[in-house]
Enzyme design. Structure first.
Site, PDB file in Angstrom:
ATOM      1  N   ASP A 119     -34.229 -53.647 -29.226  1.00  0.00           N
ATOM      2  CA  ASP A 119     -33.682 -52.475 -29.907  1.00  0.00           C
ATOM      3  C   ASP A 119     -34.748 -51.783 -30.742  1.00  0.00           C
ATOM      4  OD1 ASP A 119     -31.887 -50.608 -30.874  1.00  0.00           O
ATOM      5  OD2 ASP A 119     -31.154 -51.897 -32.476  1.00  0.00           O
TER       6      ASP A 119
ATOM      7  N   ASP B  96     -35.596 -42.096 -29.399  1.00  0.00           N
ATOM      8  CA  ASP B  96     -34.847 -43.353 -29.410  1.00  0.00           C
ATOM      9  C   ASP B  96     -34.551 -43.834 -27.997  1.00  0.00           C
ATOM     10  OD1 ASP B  96     -33.274 -45.515 -30.380  1.00  0.00           O
ATOM     11  OD2 ASP B  96     -31.462 -44.314 -30.149  1.00  0.00           O
TER      12      ASP B  96
END
Length: 402
Positions: free
Chosen positions: A101, A274
């Site tokens: 992540d 992202d």
């Protein structure tokens, strides 16, 4: 939880050349991991899942630093895009399946496979706790050896050992590779906690505290620890400083403007890059301009904009203006891969756009997210040492693959 088709396999490589900063040359080490798209989670379409992640990130800026970092509400277990890797902890190492992540930074294990203590395990006596919106974990902090590959071994890495978890079925925890500041407040009596990339750098394994990301539409890619891989780019890496605008500044935030053809749809503002967001999200006012310019209609089933073949033929380039450089997303780059339409619950013959509504008008301090749909066309570098983000073109930038 992770019922989806594997979209691509990605290779992690330890050392390569960096355009801006020379790196120490070390033998390459690799670690395979898989990238999956969760098209539908809990009966939500892919657009609403991405939007929920974005809104959680926007909420970050309204909280104090200690409260924000200690109780991050960014969804990872229900993210539309997830990455898993086999990571060894201890010596001899126990293998754990960890989510990778870029939107969080703590590394922890124990959600499924129990943590096994070895001679390298050191209990610090500190508690650790992180909430991810749809999931959470709490437990104890240990220092232990983390093995990403034969060339990427970290001794004394801070890890969380979970005693309580929620929402992590089918995986063992998280390998956090986001900005270090996201760890502030997560471990008791501790400030910021060095990430795995920080420790690879501080121990001299890599020459720059940076991560390079390469995606190719529908095929393999790689993560590069220590910088960028020039063999994957067709231009130099252009770097821009991290934005100072909150809440984008808590993540990999940059400033950019967006034009569709010759018309500006989003003036210069702050947002983030992202890998955990699947689509390209833009502020509602910009999204409305884009929808009007393309003539697209909203498909309620997928949550995506849908266009006809004639409208596709007339799509103009979507230009992202970042630090004086323009990154153009061609018509083909603006559409969801048609071979994956049914994975979204869509029609196999329809044409869906990857640009969507972030859920709020511009001015929030996080007005766009350049997600996977953008990053599969451009190489990206996340550089903690120099507090900058880099982008470069690749052979996939103008590919006709969708």
């Amino acid at each position: 939880m992770l019922n989806s088709n594997a979209l691509l396999s990605i290779v992690l490589i330890a050392i390569s050349a960096v355009d801006a900063t020379p790196l120490r040359r070390e033998p390459a080490s690799t670690l395979g991991f898989t990238h999956r798209v969760n098209a539908r989670v809990a009966n939500a379409n892919i657009a609403s899942v991405d939007r929920a992640r974005a809104q959680a990130m926007q909420h970050t800026g309204s909280e104090s630093m200690s409260k924000r970092a200690g109780s991050s509400s960014v969804s990872i277990t229900n993210a539309a895009t997830v990455y898993t890797a086999q990571v060894g902890v201890g010596s001899p190492a126990t293998q754990y399946t960890l989510l990778i992540d870029t939107g969080s930074s703590n590394t922890w294990v124990g959600a499924s496979t129990p943590y096994k203590r070895t001679d390298t395990s050191v209990d610090t006596g500190h508690s650790v706790s992180v909430a991810y919106g749809s999931g959470s974990f709490s437990g104890e902090e240990f220092l232990d050896t983390v093995t990403l590959s034969s060339g990427l071994v970290i001794t004394g890495q801070s890890i969380g050992v979970a005693s309580s978890t929620q929402g992590f079925n089918g995986v063992d925890g998280i390998l956090g590779v986001g900005p270090t500041d996201l760890t502030v407040g997560t471990v008791s009596n501790t400030g910021a906690v060095p990430t795995v990339i920080d420790n690879l750098y501080s121990k001299g394994t890599i020459g720059t505290d940076a991560l390079g990301v390469y995606f190719a539409p529908g095929s393999a890619g790689e993560l590069t620890f220590g910088g960028s891989d020039s063999s994957k780019t067709t231009s130099s890496v252009n770097y821009v400083p991290l934005t100072t605008t909150s809440p984008s500044s808590f993540y990999w935030g940059i400033d950019q403007s967006i034009t569709y053809g010759s018309s500006t749809i989003l003036s210069t503002t702050a947002g983030i890059v992202d890998t955990g967001t699947t689509l390209i999200l833009i502020a509602t006012d910009a999204f409305n301009k884009y929808q009007s310019a393309t003539g697209a209609t909203l498909d309620s089933n997928t949550g995506l904009l849908m266009i006809t073949s004639d409208q596709y033929a007339n799509l103009q380039t979507l230009n992202f203006n970042i630090g004086g450089t323009t990154y153009g997303l061609t018509a083909n780059g603006q559409i969801w891969p048609r071979s994956l339409n049914t994975d979204l619950g869509g029609n196999s013959n329809s044409i869906y756009l990857v640009v969507n509504d972030i859920g709020s008008n511009s001015g929030t301090g996080l007005d766009f997210i350049n997600g996977y749909s953008f990053l599969q066309r451009f190489y990206s570098v996340y550089d903690t040492t120099n507090r900058q983000v880099g982008l470069a073109t690749t052979s996939s930038t103008n590919a006709v693959s969708n």
